[in-house]
Structures are given as C-alpha cells and as structure tokens.
Motif scaffolding. Structure first.
Motif, PDB file in Angstrom:
ATOM      1  N   ILE A 170       0.833  -1.207   0.000  1.00  0.00           N
ATOM      2  CA  ILE A 170       0.000   0.000   0.000  1.00  0.00           C
ATOM      3  C   ILE A 170       0.867   1.257   0.000  1.00  0.00           C
ATOM      4  O   ILE A 170       0.585   2.230  -0.726  1.00  0.00           O
ATOM      5  N   LYS A 171       1.946   1.265   0.808  1.00  0.00           N
ATOM      6  CA  LYS A 171       2.850   2.420   0.836  1.00  0.00           C
ATOM      7  C   LYS A 171       3.509   2.626  -0.530  1.00  0.00           C
ATOM      8  O   LYS A 171       3.676   3.768  -0.996  1.00  0.00           O
TER       9      LYS A 171
ATOM     10  N   ASN B 102       0.951   4.210  -2.823  1.00  0.00           N
ATOM     11  CA  ASN B 102       0.819   5.636  -2.506  1.00  0.00           C
ATOM     12  C   ASN B 102       1.977   6.424  -3.102  1.00  0.00           C
ATOM     13  O   ASN B 102       1.788   7.517  -3.646  1.00  0.00           O
TER      14      ASN B 102
ATOM     15  N   VAL C 242      -0.942   6.597  -6.317  1.00  0.00           N
ATOM     16  CA  VAL C 242      -2.288   6.040  -6.140  1.00  0.00           C
ATOM     17  C   VAL C 242      -2.778   6.375  -4.732  1.00  0.00           C
ATOM     18  O   VAL C 242      -2.166   5.966  -3.744  1.00  0.00           O
ATOM     19  N   SER C 243      -3.884   7.104  -4.657  1.00  0.00           N
ATOM     20  CA  SER C 243      -4.427   7.480  -3.348  1.00  0.00           C
ATOM     21  C   SER C 243      -5.197   6.317  -2.738  1.00  0.00           C
ATOM     22  O   SER C 243      -5.617   5.386  -3.434  1.00  0.00           O
ATOM     23  N   ASN C 244      -5.395   6.371  -1.417  1.00  0.00           N
ATOM     24  CA  ASN C 244      -6.132   5.309  -0.729  1.00  0.00           C
ATOM     25  C   ASN C 244      -7.581   5.212  -1.195  1.00  0.00           C
ATOM     26  O   ASN C 244      -8.201   4.149  -1.073  1.00  0.00           O
ATOM     27  N   SER C 245      -8.123   6.298  -1.743  1.00  0.00           N
ATOM     28  CA  SER C 245      -9.497   6.265  -2.247  1.00  0.00           C
ATOM     29  C   SER C 245      -9.628   5.377  -3.488  1.00  0.00           C
ATOM     30  O   SER C 245     -10.733   4.971  -3.848  1.00  0.00           O
TER      31      SER C 245
END
Length: 290
Positions: free
Chosen positions: A118-119, A122, A126-129
């Motif tokens: 995930i990091k 990001n 790429v955003s968490n949304s």
C-alpha cells in the motif's frame, strides 16, 4: 346378372369420389398454412421466417427464435447493435500470499507485506481512495494422505490479502503507463499475485449502451420494412419492444504475474497497452401490420 354389376360399378364410383374429396381436403389444409422464407437481405434469420394465415389474421416472425403464440396482424423481429471503444478504466487486483507454521505468524507476515504494498502504491501516485480490500483468506494447509487410515496433519497456514486498485484516464497511453507503474511498484514491495482488467466508467458506459441500443433498433426496423414490403403489407405501429441484452461490456482479464518473474525486469517498466473492445445490445420488436 345386371343387378350385381350395377352395384359393383356404383361402389367403385363412390370409392373414386371419396379419393377425390380426400385430395381436395388435403389441398385445402395445405393452403391454410403457408411458409414464407425471407429473401436474402444481409441480416440473420434465426429459425426461419413464417407467415401464419387464418382468415384475416396474419403474423410474421423473423429472427426471434420460437414463438408459441404469435400475435395476429404483426411482424416480430430481432435486432442487434455493436459498439467499439477504447477502455478508460483499469482494475488491477494485487495480492499478497504468505505462508507460515502458525496462524498468527502467517497473518503477521502478510500484514507486513500488504502494508509495504500500500505504501508503494501511494508513492506511485495512487491514493487510498482508489485502493480497496477485495478479499482476505486464512487457510489451513494439511499433509497429503496416500492411504485411507492416514489422519491429515496441519502443516501450516496460508494467508491471502487481495487489493483492488482502480485507475481511470481518457488517454489510453497514459492509462497503460499508470497500470505498468502500479504493477512494478506492487510487485517490488512484495505482492506475488497480479491480474488486470479493462472496462469503462459508468458515465461512459451509459453513452455506449444507448448508442448500441439505437443501432439494434435501427436493425430491427430495417428487417421489418423488408418483410412488410415483400409481403405487400404496411407497418402501422409498434406493439411491444424489449431489450434482450446481458447489459454492457464485460471485464477483460489479462492474467496474473508472479513476483519471481517480475523481479528480473530491473529498471524496465512493464508495458501495458489498452486495446479496442466491443459489446453488443439485442432487442426484440413487434410491429402491427395491415
């Protein structure tokens, strides 16, 4: 002697008259049902086209398969319309699979890998949304038994955490570049399952669907006009219309990529090229005729 001969002659004449009546009855029954085969007009004719005549009622079925109860004084036709498009949406499924002797160690190691993935996403922009968990599984791994008296033993545990990354862009080259960057970043951070699908956003899909339906209706109308003209009848209106489609384009999967294979690419980015795709809408229309 004349009496028996006259009776035999009368019987023969009666039998001959019966054969003639039977032939006439058969001929009348044959002309009561007529089969009409549509001329070659370039459209598909599923199961043939038939004209059923009964008094003043007539029904023509074209390209609609089997119909148990045709509507009198009508022409029923089917039409299809296809549209092509370049996808503007990519769905990337990124998975982290870990194994360990204990359940807690398997889940802990998977959490560490997934957090790194995930990091990395990001950091790739790429955003968490645009990231969501699509599935999480903790499975027990048993030993294999080769005989019936064997009792399976727990050998360890496998944890799978699947993330779904959604990317959109109106530029095919830009979308492909973003997808390749996401794949490289995720695998570099420890992801060992990747699959890719392309489609359309809802707003774009609505316009494509409307265009395909209009195409299908125009095809159905053209069929009906050809049939009506060939039969010498006139179309007076629409009795019913229905959409027989499975609704919109499907997702197209581009397989999976394992971490060991991706580790050899080094500084070379994964090339992704979104290609042209298409889907079809189908309609059935019943026209009234005179």
């Amino acid at each position: 002697m004349d009496g028996p001969r006259r009776r035999k002659g009368l019987a023969a004449a009666t039998a001959a008259l019966g054969v003639v009546c039977l032939a006439l009855a058969t001929t009348t029954a044959y002309f009561g049902y007529r089969t009409y085969v549509a001329p070659s007009t370039g459209y598909s004719n599923y199961g043939g086209t038939s004209l059923l005549s009964s008094g003043n009622a007539a029904s023509v079925l074209a390209g609609v398969g089997q119909a148990a109860d045709p509507i009198p004084n009508s022409i029923a036709v089917s039409g299809s319309g296809s549209v092509s498009y370049i996808p503007n949406e990519a769905l990337i499924r990124v998975g982290a699979v870990t194994e360990n002797k204990s359940a807690i160690d398997a889940t802990s190691s998977n959490a560490a890998v997934t957090s790194k993935v995930i990091k990395a996403l990001n950091a790739a922009g790429v955003s968490n949304s645009s990231i969501q968990t699509q599935g999480y599984n903790l499975n027990v791994d048993y030993s294999n038994c080769n005989y019936s008296t064997c009792i399976p033993q727990i050998m360890g545990y496998t944890v799978t955490n699947n993330l779904l990354v959604n990317l959109t862009s109106t530029s095919p080259s830009e979308l492909g570049s973003q997808v390749g960057n996401v794949i490289d970043s995720a695998v570099g951070a420890g992801a060992n399952q990747v699959s890719l699908s392309f489609s359309e956003t809802n707003s774009a899909l609505a316009g494509l669907t409307n265009s395909a339906l209009q195409h299908a209706l125009a095809t159905a109308s053209g069929k009906a006009k050809v049939i009506a003209s060939s039969l010498g009848v006139s179309i007076t209106g629409v009795i019913s219309a229905s959409d027989n489609s499975n609704s919109g384009p499907h997702y197209y999967s581009y397989g999976a990529v394992a971490a060991p294979a991706m580790a050899t690419i080094g500084s070379v980015s994964t090339p992704i090229i979104p290609g042209s795709q298409s889907f079809t809408e189908n309609v059935q229309v019943v026209y009234s005729i005179t």
